[in-house]
Design a protein around this motif. Structure first.
Motif, PDB file in Angstrom:
ATOM      1  N   GLU A 341      44.886  54.479  43.295  1.00 62.43           N
ATOM      2  CA  GLU A 341      44.016  53.391  43.758  1.00 62.43           C
ATOM      3  C   GLU A 341      42.787  53.265  42.855  1.00 62.43           C
ATOM      4  O   GLU A 341      42.384  52.164  42.468  1.00 62.43           O
ATOM      5  N   THR A 342      42.214  54.417  42.516  1.00 63.12           N
ATOM      6  CA  THR A 342      41.029  54.420  41.656  1.00 63.12           C
ATOM      7  C   THR A 342      41.355  53.863  40.277  1.00 63.12           C
ATOM      8  O   THR A 342      40.590  53.067  39.708  1.00 63.12           O
ATOM      9  N   GLU A 343      42.501  54.247  39.743  1.00 59.96           N
ATOM     10  CA  GLU A 343      42.911  53.762  38.426  1.00 59.96           C
ATOM     11  C   GLU A 343      43.144  52.256  38.440  1.00 59.96           C
ATOM     12  O   GLU A 343      42.743  51.544  37.502  1.00 59.96           O
ATOM     13  N   LEU A 344      43.779  51.759  39.490  1.00 60.80           N
ATOM     14  CA  LEU A 344      44.036  50.329  39.584  1.00 60.80           C
ATOM     15  C   LEU A 344      42.738  49.539  39.731  1.00 60.80           C
ATOM     16  O   LEU A 344      42.585  48.443  39.177  1.00 60.80           O
ATOM     17  N   LEU A 345      41.791  50.096  40.487  1.00 64.21           N
ATOM     18  CA  LEU A 345      40.494  49.444  40.628  1.00 64.21           C
ATOM     19  C   LEU A 345      39.762  49.399  39.294  1.00 64.21           C
ATOM     20  O   LEU A 345      39.138  48.386  38.945  1.00 64.21           O
ATOM     21  N   GLU A 346      39.860  50.478  38.521  1.00 64.50           N
ATOM     22  CA  GLU A 346      39.209  50.507  37.213  1.00 64.50           C
ATOM     23  C   GLU A 346      39.808  49.460  36.276  1.00 64.50           C
ATOM     24  O   GLU A 346      39.100  48.853  35.469  1.00 64.50           O
ATOM     25  N   GLU A 348      40.867  46.604  37.173  1.00 62.42           N
ATOM     26  CA  GLU A 348      40.343  45.306  37.611  1.00 62.42           C
ATOM     27  C   GLU A 348      38.857  45.151  37.321  1.00 62.42           C
ATOM     28  O   GLU A 348      38.327  44.044  37.407  1.00 62.42           O
ATOM     29  N   SER A 349      38.179  46.260  37.002  1.00 62.38           N
ATOM     30  CA  SER A 349      36.721  46.247  36.967  1.00 62.38           C
ATOM     31  C   SER A 349      36.168  45.216  35.977  1.00 62.38           C
ATOM     32  O   SER A 349      35.133  44.592  36.238  1.00 62.38           O
ATOM     33  N   ARG A 350      36.845  45.026  34.850  1.00 62.74           N
ATOM     34  CA  ARG A 350      36.336  44.073  33.863  1.00 62.74           C
ATOM     35  C   ARG A 350      36.381  42.638  34.395  1.00 62.74           C
ATOM     36  O   ARG A 350      35.580  41.794  34.010  1.00 62.74           O
ATOM     37  N   PHE A 351      37.326  42.363  35.307  1.00 60.26           N
ATOM     38  CA  PHE A 351      37.383  41.035  35.922  1.00 60.26           C
ATOM     39  C   PHE A 351      36.375  40.927  37.062  1.00 60.26           C
ATOM     40  O   PHE A 351      35.755  39.887  37.260  1.00 60.26           O
ATOM     41  N   PRO A 361      38.285  34.428  39.351  1.00 62.08           N
ATOM     42  CA  PRO A 361      38.377  34.522  40.813  1.00 62.08           C
ATOM     43  C   PRO A 361      38.036  35.906  41.370  1.00 62.08           C
ATOM     44  O   PRO A 361      37.489  36.011  42.473  1.00 62.08           O
ATOM     45  N   LEU A 362      38.339  36.965  40.605  1.00 56.95           N
ATOM     46  CA  LEU A 362      38.013  38.304  41.099  1.00 56.95           C
ATOM     47  C   LEU A 362      36.507  38.549  41.092  1.00 56.95           C
ATOM     48  O   LEU A 362      35.991  39.298  41.921  1.00 56.95           O
ATOM     49  N   ARG A 363      35.777  37.930  40.174  1.00 56.35           N
ATOM     50  CA  ARG A 363      34.312  38.038  40.205  1.00 56.35           C
ATOM     51  C   ARG A 363      33.777  37.355  41.466  1.00 56.35           C
ATOM     52  O   ARG A 363      32.887  37.879  42.137  1.00 56.35           O
ATOM     53  N   LEU A 364      34.333  36.211  41.786  1.00 59.48           N
ATOM     54  CA  LEU A 364      33.933  35.536  43.021  1.00 59.48           C
ATOM     55  C   LEU A 364      34.262  36.403  44.230  1.00 59.48           C
ATOM     56  O   LEU A 364      33.437  36.543  45.144  1.00 59.48           O
ATOM     57  N   ALA A 365      35.436  37.008  44.241  1.00 53.81           N
ATOM     58  CA  ALA A 365      35.827  37.867  45.364  1.00 53.81           C
ATOM     59  C   ALA A 365      34.871  39.044  45.521  1.00 53.81           C
ATOM     60  O   ALA A 365      34.488  39.417  46.641  1.00 53.81           O
ATOM     61  N   ARG A 366      34.470  39.642  44.410  1.00 54.82           N
ATOM     62  CA  ARG A 366      33.531  40.767  44.487  1.00 54.82           C
ATOM     63  C   ARG A 366      32.199  40.326  45.081  1.00 54.82           C
ATOM     64  O   ARG A 366      31.599  41.039  45.897  1.00 54.82           O
ATOM     65  N   GLU A 367      31.730  39.162  44.693  1.00 55.56           N
ATOM     66  CA  GLU A 367      30.459  38.656  45.221  1.00 55.56           C
ATOM     67  C   GLU A 367      30.573  38.377  46.722  1.00 55.56           C
ATOM     68  O   GLU A 367      29.644  38.644  47.490  1.00 55.56           O
ATOM     69  N   ILE A 368      31.713  37.842  47.142  1.00 53.70           N
ATOM     70  CA  ILE A 368      31.908  37.575  48.569  1.00 53.70           C
ATOM     71  C   ILE A 368      31.947  38.882  49.357  1.00 53.70           C
ATOM     72  O   ILE A 368      31.338  39.001  50.436  1.00 53.70           O
ATOM     73  N   ASP A 369      32.640  39.880  48.830  1.00 58.95           N
ATOM     74  CA  ASP A 369      32.723  41.169  49.518  1.00 58.95           C
ATOM     75  C   ASP A 369      31.335  41.771  49.709  1.00 58.95           C
ATOM     76  O   ASP A 369      31.009  42.283  50.785  1.00 58.95           O
ATOM     77  N   ALA A 370      30.510  41.700  48.675  1.00 61.30           N
ATOM     78  CA  ALA A 370      29.151  42.241  48.773  1.00 61.30           C
ATOM     79  C   ALA A 370      28.286  41.420  49.722  1.00 61.30           C
ATOM     80  O   ALA A 370      27.328  41.930  50.322  1.00 61.30           O
ATOM     81  N   ALA A 390      42.445  39.205  48.268  1.00 61.72           N
ATOM     82  CA  ALA A 390      42.772  40.045  49.418  1.00 61.72           C
ATOM     83  C   ALA A 390      42.620  41.534  49.133  1.00 61.72           C
ATOM     84  O   ALA A 390      42.357  42.321  50.039  1.00 61.72           O
ATOM     85  N   SER A 391      42.771  41.930  47.878  1.00 59.31           N
ATOM     86  CA  SER A 391      42.623  43.355  47.552  1.00 59.31           C
ATOM     87  C   SER A 391      41.170  43.742  47.313  1.00 59.31           C
ATOM     88  O   SER A 391      40.855  44.919  47.188  1.00 59.31           O
ATOM     89  N   VAL A 392      40.291  42.742  47.257  1.00 59.85           N
ATOM     90  CA  VAL A 392      38.885  42.997  46.940  1.00 59.85           C
ATOM     91  C   VAL A 392      37.986  42.808  48.154  1.00 59.85           C
ATOM     92  O   VAL A 392      37.085  43.618  48.414  1.00 59.85           O
ATOM     93  N   ILE A 393      38.233  41.747  48.910  1.00 61.52           N
ATOM     94  CA  ILE A 393      37.392  41.447  50.076  1.00 61.52           C
ATOM     95  C   ILE A 393      37.845  42.300  51.252  1.00 61.52           C
ATOM     96  O   ILE A 393      38.997  42.224  51.677  1.00 61.52           O
TER      97      ILE A 393
END
Length: 548
Positions: A341-346, A348-351, A361-370, A390-393
């Motif tokens: 899980e940690t490796e997969l998250l890493e 995605e981290s650049r997105f 879209p993943l940057r938007l998802a991260r902002e929504i989650d926060a 769905a994997s971020v929020i």
């Protein structure tokens, strides 16, 4: 003794059943119900389209556990609500749609909006019927609600002709049920439960898929106790998202494909072997499967099962919590999955931190989650952007994630928000729309504004129906692949602003959070229109997962 019209009997019965709000679009065939609701103190929320009314009733049930009710006029009023009812049927939501009909005295004469709604509704409901006698209105409403909750839950449809509603009867001639439904739970066969516990005790690599029925059966506490005792890695599906704390050592999301392919025992609770699980094929062929479902017909459907148990999710988990041995033998398996899980998250981290324009879209998802609060209800209404997000929020608690469900109906966002704020006005409500999805029911922002139901809607605007577009491009190439799937990047924010809502337009990643904060602080229904990258697709879309 005082007389009661049919409409007043409808309202009196609904009030007895705990109904506090109905969702409707006005029509002469059903207006006597409004008169009754005003007498009984039932709130009437009128919307701009009957599909919205049906979706809102669906969401009310999901959030409160009390059947949501939509009231629509005859003919096109009922047909407009069909999509919302069908969505509730696939999502196993016990709501009630009450539809009007031409007066009985004029049936088969070609009355205004006359049509055979009952037969049309029958394939997508648990019950579909007509009330022919005013004194039977309470009985028939009780029957419809009872059938909606029978076994596998689902919607019911009740048609009431106009003259049945308008007729006045003596109150003493009518019996309003005090309790039309049992509160009992279906418990699993003890021998099968013992067999399931035995399989899990021997498992070295167990996995649990907890689906929508975990939430609809209100089995949150039993799930947490069982998961902690058994030490089993858990993947939450559908409405069960949020039923484990976001920091639970047993909650996983990015490694589901790997875990299911390697697990030796898989416990599946309250979710079918449908396209989301590859019709059962995503679970390794060597795995022993334990399946638990309210619906007997769903057991062993599409995949052979070692132990199949018909039961309420909560009742089963309570039995299992006492039957399984304490965790101990799964530590290595848990560690392996957590590392992955940690490796997969890493990866995605650049997105997630990308400053690219158009916005990833993943940057938007991260902002929504926060941006989410502990009490936020997150509503997901869209295709590929929602799939990616769905994997971020991460919903912060049970019942705080709403999506269409397995029918994949777009357009639920605004109706679900109406229901969420009406049912829980103190709660924070956030909707993530795809731009295509917004266009389907977005005009009901007018309803949010008229009823002063503040929320934050975020449109991930890529100017396309991108989930379909990817498949078309893959199949037909660029010459034909962009056919019938491109949209203008419309200023949806300006549309909402013209209605009287708060509006934001975002083109830069660094602008997202401030725009979200302003939207929330406005105290109005808000639309944050965010331009995202059209050429970015989710992994499941690239793999054609939903079509396999």
């Amino acid at each position: 003794m005082a007389g009661l019209t049919g409409g007043k009997l409808v309202a009196k019965t609904l009030a007895t059943e705990g109904v506090q709000t109905i969702f409707t679009l006005c029509g002469a065939h059903v207006m006597d119900i409004y008169s009754g609701c005003l007498d009984e103190g039932i709130r009437i929320i009128d919307v701009r389209h009957e599909q919205t009314a049906a979706h809102a009733a669906d969401a009310w049930t999901r959030l409160t556990g009390v059947p949501g009710v939509a009231v629509v006029t005859a003919g096109p009023g009922v047909t407009d609500a069909v999509t919302g009812v069908a969505n509730a049927y696939r999502a196993q939501v016990p709501m009630l749609l009450i539809g009007g009909q031409a007066p009985i005295r004029n049936l088969l004469k070609g009355g205004l909006q006359e049509m055979n709604s009952v037969d049309m509704m029958r394939p997508i409901t648990k019950f579909s019927g007509t009330v022919f006698d005013t004194v039977r209105i309470p009985e028939m409403i009780g029957l419809a609600l009872r059938e909606a909750c029978n076994g596998r839950p689902g919607p019911s449809f009740l048609e009431i002709p106009q003259d049945v509603l308008d007729r006045e009867v003596e109150e003493g001639d009518v019996q309003v049920p005090v309790q039309s439904r049992s509160q009992c739970r279906l418990t699993g066969d003890r021998k099968l439960v013992a067999r399931a516990a035995e399989l899990l005790a021997k498992a070295q690599r167990p996995a649990l898929i907890a689906g929508t029925q975990v939430w609809s059966c209100r089995a949150v506490k039993p799930l947490r106790l069982f998961v902690e005792r058994a030490g089993i890695p858990t993947y939450l599906n559908g409405a069960a998202r949020g039923c484990l704390p976001v920091d639970s050592p047993h909650a996983f999301n990015r490694t589901r494909k790997y875990a299911l392919s390697k697990a030796d025992v898989v416990l599946v609770i309250g979710t079918p072997f449908d396209f989301r699980l590859g019709y059962g094929s995503r679970i390794g062929q060597a795995a022993k499967i334990i399946q638990v479902d309210l619906d007997y017909a769903e057991l062993c459907h599409n995949r052979d099962v070692e132990v199949a148990i018909q039961a309420d999710a909560g009742a089963f988990l309570e039995e299992m919590e006492g039957a399984v041995s304490p965790a101990g033998g799964t530590r290595q398996w848990l560690d392996e999955l957590r590392t992955m899980e940690t490796e997969l998250l890493e990866r995605e981290s650049r997105f997630l931190s990308s400053d690219a324009v158009p916005i990833h879209p993943l940057r938007l998802a991260r902002e929504i989650d926060a941006f989410l609060r502990d009490d936020s209800i997150l509503i997901a209404d869209g295709g590929d952007t929602v799939t990616m997000s769905a994997s971020v929020i991460r919903p912060r608690g049970p019942g705080q994630w709403l999506d269409p469900g397995p029918l994949g109906t777009l357009g639920v966002g605004t109706p679900f928000a109406i229901a969420a704020k009406a049912a829980m006005p103190a709660r924070d409500v956030v909707v993530l729309f795809g731009d295509g999805a917004f266009g389907l029911t977005g005009f009901d922002y007018d309803t949010l504004i008229r009823f002063n139901l503040p929320m934050v809607g975020i449109v991930a605007n890529n100017g396309a129906w991108n989930q379909v577009r990817y498949v078309q491009l893959l199949k037909y190439g660029p010459q034909k692949g962009n056919t019938a799937n491109l949209l203008h990047s419309l200023r949806y924010d300006r549309i909402v602003e013209a209605m009287g809502g708060h509006a934001e337009h975002v083109t830069e990643p660094g602008e997202i959070r401030a725009a979200l904060d302003r939207a929330r602080n406005s105290g109005k229904p808000a639309c944050v229109n965010v331009l995202v990258d059209r050429e970015t697709f989710s992994s499941s879309t690239r793999d054609l997962t939903i079509y396999k």
